[in-house]
Design a protein around this motif. Sequence first.
Motif, mmCIF file in Angstrom:
data_model
loop_
_atom_site.group_PDB
_atom_site.id
_atom_site.type_symbol
_atom_site.label_atom_id
_atom_site.label_comp_id
_atom_site.label_asym_id
_atom_site.label_seq_id
_atom_site.Cartn_x
_atom_site.Cartn_y
_atom_site.Cartn_z
ATOM 1 N N GLY A 35 -25.360 -37.546 -42.247
ATOM 2 C CA GLY A 35 -23.971 -37.662 -43.005
ATOM 3 C C GLY A 35 -22.752 -38.107 -42.590
ATOM 4 O O GLY A 35 -21.758 -38.515 -43.171
ATOM 5 N N GLU A 36 -22.771 -38.280 -40.973
ATOM 6 C CA GLU A 36 -21.432 -38.679 -40.539
ATOM 7 C C GLU A 36 -21.138 -40.495 -40.880
ATOM 8 O O GLU A 36 -20.195 -40.662 -41.151
ATOM 9 C CB GLU A 36 -21.693 -38.801 -38.962
ATOM 10 N N GLU A 37 -22.117 -41.209 -41.162
ATOM 11 C CA GLU A 37 -21.961 -42.640 -41.441
ATOM 12 C C GLU A 37 -21.244 -42.755 -43.069
ATOM 13 O O GLU A 37 -20.590 -43.524 -43.353
ATOM 14 C CB GLU A 37 -23.302 -43.402 -41.747
ATOM 15 N N THR A 38 -21.906 -41.882 -44.009
ATOM 16 C CA THR A 38 -21.152 -41.641 -45.400
ATOM 17 C C THR A 38 -19.950 -41.169 -45.356
ATOM 18 O O THR A 38 -19.178 -41.691 -45.778
ATOM 19 C CB THR A 38 -22.032 -40.540 -45.990
ATOM 20 N N GLU A 39 -19.492 -40.177 -44.401
ATOM 21 C CA GLU A 39 -18.088 -39.658 -44.262
ATOM 22 C C GLU A 39 -17.110 -40.837 -43.810
ATOM 23 O O GLU A 39 -16.035 -41.160 -44.366
ATOM 24 C CB GLU A 39 -18.026 -38.637 -43.353
ATOM 25 N N LEU A 40 -17.836 -41.574 -42.839
ATOM 26 C CA LEU A 40 -16.880 -42.747 -42.325
ATOM 27 C C LEU A 40 -16.853 -43.915 -43.402
ATOM 28 O O LEU A 40 -15.518 -44.341 -43.557
ATOM 29 C CB LEU A 40 -17.690 -43.298 -40.977
ATOM 30 N N CYS A 41 -17.851 -43.997 -44.205
ATOM 31 C CA CYS A 41 -17.747 -45.308 -45.030
ATOM 32 C C CYS A 41 -16.811 -44.757 -46.331
ATOM 33 O O CYS A 41 -15.914 -45.908 -46.723
ATOM 34 C CB CYS A 41 -18.976 -45.748 -45.511
ATOM 35 N N ILE A 42 -16.686 -43.638 -46.486
ATOM 36 C CA ILE A 42 -15.725 -43.171 -47.609
ATOM 37 C C ILE A 42 -14.266 -43.197 -47.139
ATOM 38 O O ILE A 42 -13.464 -43.642 -48.066
ATOM 39 C CB ILE A 42 -16.359 -41.785 -48.275
ATOM 40 N N ARG A 43 -14.316 -42.839 -46.147
ATOM 41 C CA ARG A 43 -12.962 -42.745 -45.389
ATOM 42 C C ARG A 43 -12.542 -44.242 -45.325
ATOM 43 O O ARG A 43 -11.345 -44.393 -45.259
ATOM 44 C CB ARG A 43 -12.848 -41.955 -43.970
ATOM 45 N N LEU A 44 -13.372 -45.101 -44.644
ATOM 46 C CA LEU A 44 -13.136 -46.602 -44.700
ATOM 47 C C LEU A 44 -12.438 -47.088 -45.997
ATOM 48 O O LEU A 44 -11.391 -47.756 -46.041
ATOM 49 C CB LEU A 44 -14.211 -47.531 -44.046
ATOM 50 N N ALA A 45 -13.313 -46.861 -47.066
ATOM 51 C CA ALA A 45 -12.656 -47.284 -48.421
ATOM 52 C C ALA A 45 -11.487 -46.914 -48.904
ATOM 53 O O ALA A 45 -10.632 -47.547 -49.659
ATOM 54 C CB ALA A 45 -13.929 -46.845 -49.429
ATOM 55 N N ARG A 46 -11.242 -45.634 -48.491
ATOM 56 C CA ARG A 46 -9.813 -45.048 -48.639
ATOM 57 C C ARG A 46 -8.639 -45.737 -47.784
ATOM 58 O O ARG A 46 -7.698 -46.099 -48.206
ATOM 59 C CB ARG A 46 -9.724 -43.724 -48.468
ATOM 60 N N ALA A 47 -8.973 -45.964 -46.527
ATOM 61 C CA ALA A 47 -8.018 -46.733 -45.760
ATOM 62 C C ALA A 47 -7.582 -48.169 -46.198
ATOM 63 O O ALA A 47 -6.442 -48.801 -46.055
ATOM 64 C CB ALA A 47 -8.577 -46.710 -44.292
ATOM 65 N N LEU A 48 -8.774 -48.797 -46.608
ATOM 66 C CA LEU A 48 -8.804 -50.328 -46.943
ATOM 67 C C LEU A 48 -9.299 -50.403 -48.193
ATOM 68 O O LEU A 48 -10.557 -50.822 -48.543
ATOM 69 C CB LEU A 48 -9.685 -51.003 -45.971
ATOM 70 N N PRO A 49 -8.520 -49.967 -49.422
ATOM 71 C CA PRO A 49 -9.041 -49.805 -50.856
ATOM 72 C C PRO A 49 -9.896 -51.167 -51.188
ATOM 73 O O PRO A 49 -10.993 -51.178 -52.074
ATOM 74 C CB PRO A 49 -7.751 -49.782 -51.523
ATOM 75 N N HIS A 50 -9.585 -52.487 -50.771
ATOM 76 C CA HIS A 50 -10.336 -53.617 -51.107
ATOM 77 C C HIS A 50 -11.510 -53.892 -50.295
ATOM 78 O O HIS A 50 -12.060 -55.076 -50.380
ATOM 79 C CB HIS A 50 -9.293 -54.766 -51.106
ATOM 80 N N ALA A 51 -11.893 -53.030 -49.513
ATOM 81 C CA ALA A 51 -12.850 -53.232 -48.593
ATOM 82 C C ALA A 51 -14.249 -53.297 -49.073
ATOM 83 O O ALA A 51 -14.393 -52.592 -50.361
ATOM 84 C CB ALA A 51 -13.208 -52.396 -47.421
ATOM 85 N N VAL A 52 -15.233 -54.384 -48.877
ATOM 86 C CA VAL A 52 -16.559 -54.238 -49.492
ATOM 87 C C VAL A 52 -17.568 -53.744 -48.444
ATOM 88 O O VAL A 52 -17.613 -54.306 -47.388
ATOM 89 C CB VAL A 52 -16.768 -55.605 -50.049
ATOM 90 N N LEU A 53 -18.528 -52.840 -48.715
ATOM 91 C CA LEU A 53 -19.610 -52.605 -48.023
ATOM 92 C C LEU A 53 -21.136 -52.935 -48.745
ATOM 93 O O LEU A 53 -21.191 -52.807 -49.820
ATOM 94 C CB LEU A 53 -19.678 -51.057 -47.759
ATOM 95 N N ILE A 54 -21.782 -53.627 -47.838
ATOM 96 C CA ILE A 54 -23.000 -53.996 -48.705
ATOM 97 C C ILE A 54 -24.243 -53.833 -47.684
ATOM 98 O O ILE A 54 -24.168 -53.563 -46.488
ATOM 99 C CB ILE A 54 -23.039 -55.703 -48.911
#
Length: 334
Positions: free
Chosen positions: A193-212
């Motif tokens: 689950g550590e990558e899930t937590e990081l990706c959600i935190r990344l989306a909050r820090a950079l709201p326009h970030a795209v993950l694919i």
Amino acid sequence: MSPRDFSVVVCVYTEERWEDILEAVASVRAQSLPAREILLVVDHNPALLRRLTGEYGDRHEVRVLANAGPRGLSAGRNTGIAAARGAIVAFLDDDAVAGPDWLRHLDKGYDDPRVMAVGGRTLPSWASGRRPLWFPEEFDWVVGCTYLGLPPGRVRVRNVLGGNASFRRTAFDAAGGFATGIGRDGDKRPLGGEETELCIRLARALPHAVLIVDDRAVIRHKVPRARESFGYFRTRTYAEGLSKALVARSVGADKGLESERRYTTRVLPAGVLRGARDFLLGRPGGAGRAGAVVAGVLTAAAGYAVGSVRVRRDGASFDVPAIARADAAVEEVR
């Protein structure tokens, strides 16, 4: 656009995987888009550290590092990030083999400047030679692989899967590193689950970030016989429930369980029906697959319930380190 330079981080912890480690490194060195460097991060195992240093000490593209943080995968990855010199940091499991165009396909995703993370497709390589008849494809995440229910092609996702993933180096500048206190830490229980937590935190820090995810970026993940058993299946699904409770505590249940709700309400019921249909048609393993889906849901739910109680009772301690660019943050062995 011209290719970007990649630092590939491979976290290792046991000499029992010596041949796997060598094969993982060889697959990165054989990429059609060469990596700038390969960082082997050794998790508190001095004997393995010395052995890998002897193996790769004279190869400048392979750097052997000691985990500079507490024991565990998250701290190992953070050590690799801190030492990385490339614009993109990619992660490969120590028991996986990357396809020859893995980095090239990951790289193409970054042509869009909004993209901050690109993941790929992870296929199981079963030690027994084939998938156990009872093992449902909807649960391939149990063995660290891409599971049935994820959309094909190049698609936008909430999070990438950590064993086959890449991030812009600037993503860690914005969001920090992998949280310690979530994921595997040397304990026998296979948490995640550590990558899930990081990706959600990344989306909050950079709201326009795209993950694919681009499913052309393929790796093969080795599944040992011990993980082909139903006992491991139950242990891993229970541990995933525990992990999801920690993730929900860290980032909130709405985001922490957003993808899981669709998975449990659409993908898994379809899996039960498919298994039941196969059973009625006399196809091998149909009843077992349907039963495994139900068992997996129940054990994951039990793990989540137990984890939620523990979090409310004991609290949860997470450390989200800022990632420095200084090589002084790690110990490099030469």
